[in-house]
Each structure stands twice: as C-alpha cells, then as structure tokens.
Design a protein around this motif. Structure first.
Motif, PDB file in Angstrom:
ATOM      1  N   VAL A 162       5.024   8.214   2.078  1.00 57.79           N
ATOM      2  CA  VAL A 162       5.321   8.006   0.665  1.00 57.79           C
ATOM      3  C   VAL A 162       4.365   6.950   0.125  1.00 57.79           C
ATOM      4  CG1 VAL A 162       7.753   8.603   0.987  1.00 57.79           C
ATOM      5  CG2 VAL A 162       7.039   6.213   1.096  1.00 57.79           C
ATOM      6  N   PRO A 163       4.152   6.923  -1.183  1.00 60.44           N
ATOM      7  CA  PRO A 163       3.271   5.889  -1.741  1.00 60.44           C
ATOM      8  C   PRO A 163       3.864   4.499  -1.535  1.00 60.44           C
ATOM      9  CG  PRO A 163       3.670   7.666  -3.317  1.00 60.44           C
ATOM     10  CD  PRO A 163       4.629   7.870  -2.199  1.00 60.44           C
ATOM     11  N   LEU A 164       2.991   3.529  -1.407  1.00 61.03           N
ATOM     12  CA  LEU A 164       3.471   2.153  -1.280  1.00 61.03           C
ATOM     13  C   LEU A 164       4.250   1.718  -2.514  1.00 61.03           C
ATOM     14  CD1 LEU A 164       0.287   0.514   0.284  1.00 61.03           C
ATOM     15  CD2 LEU A 164       2.437   1.002   1.432  1.00 61.03           C
ATOM     16  N   SER A 165       3.841   2.228  -3.687  1.00 66.06           N
ATOM     17  CA  SER A 165       4.505   1.839  -4.935  1.00 66.06           C
ATOM     18  C   SER A 165       5.906   2.440  -5.064  1.00 66.06           C
ATOM     19  CB  SER A 165       3.653   2.275  -6.133  1.00 66.06           C
ATOM     20  OG  SER A 165       3.399   3.672  -6.090  1.00 66.06           O
ATOM     21  N   ALA A 166       6.257   3.398  -4.186  1.00 64.84           N
ATOM     22  CA  ALA A 166       7.583   4.004  -4.259  1.00 64.84           C
ATOM     23  C   ALA A 166       8.630   3.181  -3.515  1.00 64.84           C
ATOM     24  CB  ALA A 166       7.549   5.421  -3.689  1.00 64.84           C
TER      25      ALA A 166
ATOM     26  N   TYR B 180       3.378   0.220   7.481  1.00 66.98           N
ATOM     27  CA  TYR B 180       2.660   0.183   6.211  1.00 66.98           C
ATOM     28  C   TYR B 180       1.191   0.482   6.493  1.00 66.98           C
ATOM     29  CZ  TYR B 180       6.722  -1.942   3.973  1.00 66.98           C
ATOM     30  OH  TYR B 180       7.966  -2.177   3.455  1.00 66.98           O
ATOM     31  N   ARG B 181       0.646   1.441   5.754  1.00 69.13           N
ATOM     32  CA  ARG B 181      -0.722   1.866   5.978  1.00 69.13           C
ATOM     33  C   ARG B 181      -1.504   1.763   4.686  1.00 69.13           C
ATOM     34  NH1 ARG B 181       0.017   7.521   9.094  1.00 69.13           N
ATOM     35  NH2 ARG B 181      -1.055   8.150   7.204  1.00 69.13           N
ATOM     36  N   GLU B 182      -2.828   1.956   4.798  1.00 69.28           N
ATOM     37  CA  GLU B 182      -3.666   1.878   3.619  1.00 69.28           C
ATOM     38  C   GLU B 182      -3.449   3.062   2.674  1.00 69.28           C
ATOM     39  OE1 GLU B 182      -7.703   1.335   4.664  1.00 69.28           O
ATOM     40  OE2 GLU B 182      -7.331  -0.399   5.930  1.00 69.28           O
ATOM     41  N   ASP B 183      -2.935   4.164   3.211  1.00 71.92           N
ATOM     42  CA  ASP B 183      -2.725   5.351   2.384  1.00 71.92           C
ATOM     43  C   ASP B 183      -1.261   5.577   2.052  1.00 71.92           C
ATOM     44  OD1 ASP B 183      -2.097   5.889   4.993  1.00 71.92           O
ATOM     45  OD2 ASP B 183      -2.802   7.961   4.954  1.00 71.92           O
TER      46      ASP B 183
END
Length: 376
Positions: A288-292, A322-325
C-alpha cells in the motif's frame, strides 16, 4: 417586592426550553469529499531498495581511425542509424596515397631485380653445365636470386600494407547500429586510435545502475528484478541481473550493475529507469502507499472504502516493512479499495467521491485489475 419575586422564574424556564430544543437538532453529516483511492497489490512487489539507472545498449564501442590524419568529412550525426560498411568519417588521404605510390614503385623495382637475377642464374647454370665456370660462382648467382626474390616479397607486402592504409582513411561501420556520440569534428587532427564516434550495436538493450558498496552483496547474476520506465508511464517490466562488476568505479565508488530486459519494446537509449529486486512474497502480504498509513493510539490502520456505499472505515493492519515504494502490510485483502492520501481528514462512515491520481472518477468494484499503488 412580592411582584418581582413571582416574575423572576420566567427567564429561567425559557432558558430550559431553549436548551431542550437545541439538544434535539441533528449534527450535520460530513461533506462528501473527493479522495484518491487505490487497490492493494501483491503481484510484482520488489525489494525495499530502489535504484535509478538508464537504458543503455548492451554492446557499445568507441570507433577511431587506424591511422593519424586530419578529419575532412563527417557524414553522420548523433542518432543516425547506419549499416555495416557505411562511411562515417574521412581523413585527408594525401600522405597515405603518396606512401602507397612509393611502395608500389618499390615493388616494381624489386620485381625487376628479381627478373634480372633469375635470368643471370639461368645463364650461369648453362655455363656450369658446360664446365665454363666453377660451382662457387653458380652459388653466388643463386644467393643473389634468392635475395632478390625476398626483396620482391617484402616490397609486395609493403605495397599491400600501404594500400590498406589508403582504405583506412575512411572510417566505416563494422556492424548495424546507431551513432550515440560524435567526439571529433572536421578540421581536427587525430592520432591513430583516437575515439571519434561512439556507436551502439543493434540488438539487446539493458538497464545500467550503480549500487553502493554496502548493498552490492544483495546482487547476484541471474536474480530477477522489476523495472519501471518513467517515460512509459512507469509500466513494470521483468528483468534479470546480467552482470555485476567485481570492482567499484574509482570516481563514484559504486559498483556498476547491468539488468537485462525481457521486453525492450518502445525503449530508447538514455531513458530513465528504476530497478528493484524481486523477492517471494508471503501469503497475505499486500503493498500500500506510505501515505495510506494512519496511526492513532499506537495502532496502525488504513481507511478501507466500501464499494457499494462509498463510505470509509478504519481497518487495522500490521506493517511488515516500510519500503521506498510503499509499505508491506498484512491484514488486508489484495483487492481492497483504500484511501491513498489525506487519511487524517477522514471520519468513520464518511462518504467520499473516489478519484485517481489524475483527478478522474473511479468506479469501485470488489474485484478487478488493481490500480498500481505506488511506483518503484
């Protein structure tokens, strides 16, 4: 005094009635607000480290003249497609032409000397058979003929070399390819072997990246990778680690790595690419996106969207890494629709207007092709 005591309770009663009326009013529902939504994904997730590189030809060579001289003509520009044998540049061939002429004259002289030595040897053989001369004199004439023959062969080889030198005045393509750089211009005097053009051979292309020394141990030849081309809407393509340099670049102190592409359609040299190493993904893990990610009271959650009502609700998840993508989480279905940005402004049960990153309306469904949640 008694009249005023009877009138005093009236304002208090009115205040009680007013407060009771206010308590019966319903609070306004949260406004329907647009929100970027995506579907969680599982396929094609790459490792956490992402590397930026560029599209490069697998075979690229710097071309130069085999003789020294002054460049008098350039026939190609950067980006020109050439075929084997095409003339790319020429240098002044005046000096090499004179050398070829001198070598040809020397060859003619040597051949004439050889013919004379052959004739004298034949006459001395006849005289020796008649006992008019000694054997030693015949041997001298035989040695003279052998020396003349050797000089003739030497002159012939020198003339052939001089002729080749004349041909070297034209720089020709040694295969089909594309000119990627021009390193010299007409009027410039170059030494033999000085690079004047760079040409990429037709065929395979690959991605060139540079890896820091702390991470180079994670790269092995044959390892699968995920590649995104920025100019092609970040569409993901499979690749394979083809080459890992055993030595760091002396300037950047990074290790060059080449990634082979399975599909090179639409690629051009120099395009920007992003590379991540593929890894097996456990069941139940989604990206999932980090912003989610939303965190309240020490608990991590995302806002899940109900396709039928378009309302949101918090869904608690466990972050694996947590990953860069993006963030790799568990506790969420791979086809779940979630809010990708602005999660701190949402309330449980709030209705949203789902849109994508280009502000286009999204038709929610329980299944279907997941929208990419994040680029590499």
């Amino acid at each position: 005094m008694k009249l005023s005591s009877r009138i005093a309770p009236i304002p208090l009663a009115l205040m009680v009635l007013a407060l009771a009326a206010c308590g019966k009013e319903e609070l306004p529902k949260p406004a329907v607000r647009p929100a970027i939504v995506v579907q969680a994904q599982t396929a094609g997730a790459a490792s956490g480290q992402i590397y930026t590189g560029e599209v490069r030809p697998r075979h690229e060579a710097s071309l130069g003249f085999r003789i020294a001289g002054k460049i008098i003509e350039r026939r190609v520009d950067v980006g020109a497609r050439v075929q084997r044998g095409d003339v790319l540049m020429r240098i002044d061939a005046g000096d090499v032409a004179l050398g070829a002429s001198a070598a040809s004259a020397a060859q003619a002289q040597a051949e004439a000397d050889t013919a004379l030595a052959r004739a004298e040897l034949q006459r001395h053989r006849e005289l020796y058979q008649r006992k008019y001369i000694s054997k030693s004199l015949l041997d001298i004439k035989q040695a003279g003929f052998d020396a003349a023959s050797a000089r003739s062969r030497q002159a012939r080889a020198q003339a052939s070399e001089a002729g080749n030198q004349t041909g070297y005045a034209s720089l020709r393509a040694d295969g089909d390819g594309t000119v990627t750089a021009v390193l010299a211009e007409p009027g410039q005097v170059v030494a033999a072997g000085t690079p004047v053009l760079r040409m990429a051979r037709e065929g395979e292309v690959e991605i060139a990246i540079n890896v820091p020394e702390k991470r180079i141990a994670g790269f092995k030849t044959g390892q699968p990778a995920v590649i995104e081309i920025w100019a092609l809407d970040n569409a993901r393509r499979p690749g394979t680690v083809r080459e890992v340099s055993p030595q760091a670049d002396p300037m950047s102190r990074t290790f060059p790595v080449r990634i082979a592409l399975d599909n090179a359609e639409g690629l051009q040299y120099g395009m920007t690419a992003r590379v991540g190493l593929s890894r097996p993904q456990a069941t139940g893990e989604v990206l999932v996106p980090l912003s989610a990610i939303d965190g309240i009271d020490g608990r991590t959650a995302v806002w899940r969207v109900a396709p039928a009502t378009r309302t949101v609700a918090r869904a608690e998840v466990r972050v694996i890494s947590y990953r860069e993508d993006g963030a790799l989480v568990s506790g969420l279905d791979d086809d779940a629709w979630i809010v990708a940005a602005g999660v701190h402004k949402l309330e449980p049960g709030q209705e949203i207007a789902p849109i994508d990153t280009k502000n286009r309306a999204v038709a929610l469904s329980g299944t279907g092709t997941p929208t990419p949640v994040a680029t590499l």
